[in-house]
Each structure stands twice: as structure tokens, then as C-alpha cells.
Design a protein around this motif. Sequence first.
Motif, short mmCIF file in Angstrom:
data_model
loop_
_atom_site.label_atom_id
_atom_site.label_comp_id
_atom_site.label_asym_id
_atom_site.label_seq_id
_atom_site.Cartn_x
_atom_site.Cartn_y
_atom_site.Cartn_z
N MET A 1 0.84 -1.20 0.00
CA MET A 1 0.00 0.00 0.00
C MET A 1 0.88 1.25 0.00
N SER A 2 0.45 2.27 -0.77
CA SER A 2 1.24 3.50 -0.82
C SER A 2 1.13 4.22 0.53
N LYS A 3 1.92 5.29 0.69
CA LYS A 3 1.88 6.07 1.92
C LYS A 3 0.45 6.58 2.13
N LYS A 4 0.00 6.49 3.37
CA LYS A 4 -1.38 6.88 3.64
C LYS A 4 -1.61 8.36 3.34
N ARG A 5 -2.79 8.67 2.84
CA ARG A 5 -3.16 10.06 2.61
C ARG A 5 -3.60 10.68 3.92
N ILE A 6 -3.56 12.03 3.95
CA ILE A 6 -3.71 12.72 5.23
C ILE A 6 -5.07 12.47 5.89
N GLU A 7 -6.11 12.30 5.08
CA GLU A 7 -7.46 12.06 5.64
C GLU A 7 -7.47 10.75 6.43
N THR A 8 -6.78 9.76 5.89
CA THR A 8 -6.72 8.46 6.55
C THR A 8 -5.92 8.56 7.84
N THR A 9 -4.84 9.36 7.80
CA THR A 9 -4.04 9.56 9.01
C THR A 9 -4.87 10.27 10.09
N CYS A 10 -5.68 11.24 9.69
CA CYS A 10 -6.55 11.91 10.67
C CYS A 10 -7.38 10.88 11.43
N VAL A 11 -7.90 9.92 10.71
CA VAL A 11 -8.82 8.96 11.33
C VAL A 11 -8.06 7.85 12.04
N GLN A 12 -7.00 7.32 11.39
CA GLN A 12 -6.41 6.09 11.91
C GLN A 12 -4.97 6.21 12.39
N GLY A 13 -4.33 7.34 12.18
CA GLY A 13 -2.91 7.46 12.52
C GLY A 13 -2.62 7.30 14.00
N GLY A 14 -1.41 6.86 14.31
CA GLY A 14 -0.91 6.89 15.69
C GLY A 14 -1.28 5.70 16.54
N TYR A 15 -2.32 4.98 16.19
CA TYR A 15 -2.78 3.87 17.05
C TYR A 15 -3.25 2.72 16.17
N ALA A 16 -2.61 1.57 16.33
CA ALA A 16 -2.98 0.40 15.53
C ALA A 16 -3.27 -0.76 16.49
N PRO A 17 -4.52 -0.94 16.88
CA PRO A 17 -4.84 -1.99 17.85
C PRO A 17 -4.58 -3.39 17.29
N LYS A 18 -4.10 -4.24 18.16
CA LYS A 18 -3.88 -5.65 17.76
C LYS A 18 -5.16 -6.43 18.02
N ASN A 19 -5.11 -7.69 17.67
CA ASN A 19 -6.26 -8.58 17.81
C ASN A 19 -6.93 -8.45 19.19
#
Length: 427
Positions: A1-19
Motif C-alpha cells: 500500500m502507498s503512503k497513507k493520505r492525510i485524511e486516513t491519518t486523521c482517522v487512523q494514525g498513531g494507534y494500531a490496535p492488535k487482535n
Amino acid sequence: MSKKRIETTCVQGGYAPKNGEPRQIPIIQSTTFKYDTGVAMGKLFDLEASGYFYTRLQNPTNDYVAAKIAELEGGTAAMLTSSGQAANFFAVFNVATCGDHVVSSATIYGGTFNLFAVTMKKMGIDFTFVSPDATEEELDAAFKPNTKAVFGETIANPACSVLDIEKFAKAAHKHGVPLIVDNTFATPINCRPIEWGADIVTHSTTKYMDGHGAAVGGAIIDGGKFDWMAHKEKFPGLTTPDDSYHGIVYAERFGMGGAFITKATAQLMRDFGSIQSPQNAFYLNLGLESLHLRMKRHCENGQKVAEFLAAHEKVEWVRYCGLKGDKYYELGQKYLPNGSCGVLSFALKGTKADAEKFMCNLKVAAIETHVADARTCCLHPASTTHRQLTDTQLAEAGISPTLIRYSCGIENADDLIEDIAQALDKI
Ligand SMILES: *Cc1c(COP(=O)(O)O)cnc(C)c1O
């Protein structure tokens, strides 16, 4: 996947929950953290391991949100502070100390001006204020051998001037110092100063980032491009051993990408303690999730209101860089091609009393000491923040008696315009 666009970072950036982990960032409302052995905790104290031990220094909720803001600004590291004031103080004090000098744009937020010209001056740091329109030669002339940083605001509050970031960055780098840019009004949605040469970016997250008038806060982001070791003698705080951490050298241990924020956390947050509460960081994150949507509407409303005011016979002038013919229109097109912000200032024809009457008659816009909120608000400096000044003193401060700062929210622009129109009819 290409580098995330800024709108996606606003929503999902900084925190990636695991299972099985929470989808929304958890609020770690805990002052402290438990360890099995003193040795394990000692490593954290020595900055030999990373982890949490006391929320005054770091907290996981804050770190998720800081990581999102770092990603939004294109930086390598970030920290949250309790307010925008704390962010600007830490950003400057992290590189300048007693006996040092800083060059700053003269058109900056009043609170920052006081911080620099009064409080930090008492701490032995000298500031030279330059016009944001200074030529390269004029900028050059402001530097001294002890200059440690250059400071400016992307869009100045409340002057609405646009900083020529490339010009200021060039001057700063020619003299071997970083450029610090307060990006509160533009937000990373409309301008990312690091891409134009800024080294450190600050925010009052109280404004658009939170956006709902819910939480006071600040942030500092490091672009990770300033080579502290190349200017070793200028920045001993980053390039020589810190005795309060067993002789750690920040620029060596944490490199260009991490030294600035690690030092600001380890020394300044430790000693001054202006941490953002995890609860407020959570509110801030809710704001960030819709920042890209809100900024678009703030700008659309700002443009429509500015155009309406500019065409009105009772209005003397309007300052908004989206207006053709505005002094900062060209710089706005360069640095803020997708829109600037929702804040504009204008002056009415007539007297201070007319301006007060106009303000009282507004029904949608509320009189507030605030800007950059979802709800439209406005302020008449001559009768509030600057009320102690005489008309002559107001003129010297560049504030006309009928100047109004108007911050367009995300309501319907037609309602804002109708509200302004009926209030203008009454004067
Ligand atoms: C409001 C503001 C600040 C100060 O931020 P607080 O969160 O109120 O401490 C700093 N810079 C700018 C541009 C601001 O608008």
C-alpha cells in the motif's frame, strides 16, 4: 500500500490496535506504572529503555495522539503539552537559554508575544522581532552570534499575515539555527511547514485540532532534519553530556529524528511538568478524526464571509489571504493552495461604539475569547483584550478601534452572512 493520505491519518494514525484490543484509543488514566524490579524501572530513569513510569513524563494515551500529529505534520517525533503556551515555551527553551537570542516574526499571537518579550526576557533570553515581510537582507541583519532559533506563525493570530516559510527557513539555516513554526491556524491539513523547510512545528491544539472548544492543549513536532551535531557549539544542551541523565548526549543517542523531543520530555517536562491530561488527549484525538472535514468547511465559510464583508459599504477593509488583492494572497496561494483557515479580521467604518453595537447584535456568532472552533465566534479587541489602550495606543499596536476578529465555524455560511448583514443594518 502507498503512503497513507492525510485524511486516513486523521482517522487512523498513531494507534494500531492488535487482535482483540480496543478500537478507540484507551484512556490510560493512571499517574504511575507498575514494575517487577527496581532495576527494570531504573533503566527507564536512565533513558536506557523506553517505557512508562510516571505520567508527568509520558503516558500511552498522549503518545498515541502525539504519534498521529507527528504523522500528520510529516515529522519524526512529537509530544503533547498542557497548552499551546507550554508548547511554544518548550520549543524555544529547548534550544535557547539564558544569554541566548531568538529572532521572531512580529506578527504572532499576543500570548506568545508576552511569553517572549516579557517572561522569557526575564529569564535572560533576548528576542528581536522582525516584520513577516522583512527582506532577506533585513532578516540577516537581525541575527547575532548568540541567536539560537527563528520563530513565526504560518498564519498569524490575529494579524492574518502568511509567513514566507521558505524565506525564514533559508535565513535560519544560513545562520545554523532551526526554524520553529506555530502551525495552529493552518493545521497540517492546509500546510505542512516541515515540507517547506521548518525544523520544529508547534500547535495550540486548543484551536482547530480539538475544534470543539473542549480541551486546552498543545503539541510540538520535530521534523528530524536539523543536524544538531553540525552546529555542536551552538546547542550544548543537545550535543554535550546531560549531567542530570548520567552524561547522556541527546543528539548522539537519539539522532536527528529523536533528540529534540527526547530532551524536551526528559528535561523540560520532567522539570516544568506541563503534561496534557490523558482525558484531554482523548478529546483531542476525537477532534483530529474529523479535522480534514472541518477545515474544508471552515475555509469555505471563511471565504464566503470574507467576500461578503469586502463588498459591504459599511466595511472599511477585510484581511483574509483567500481574497484576491489581499496583501498575503500570493503567499496564501503558494503555502495554502487548498484554503487557509476560518479566521479573518475586518474593520467597520465608523467608531468603536459602532463596532460594539455590531457585536451585540450578532445572534449566530458569539462574543468569545477564542478562535478556530466549530461554533462561530468573534472578538472586538478594542473593547476586550486591548481595552486598556487609548485610541492612539491602539493605532501603535496596529489595532484599529473598529477591528473585529471573526472566526467562522462550520455552520451554514448563509446563516453567518445573514447574521452579519442584520447586525450591520443596525449601525
Ligand atoms: C491560542 C494560541 C496559542 C496559545 O495556545 P493555548 O492553547 O491557548 O495556550 C499559541 N499560538 C497561537 C497561534 C494561538 O492561536
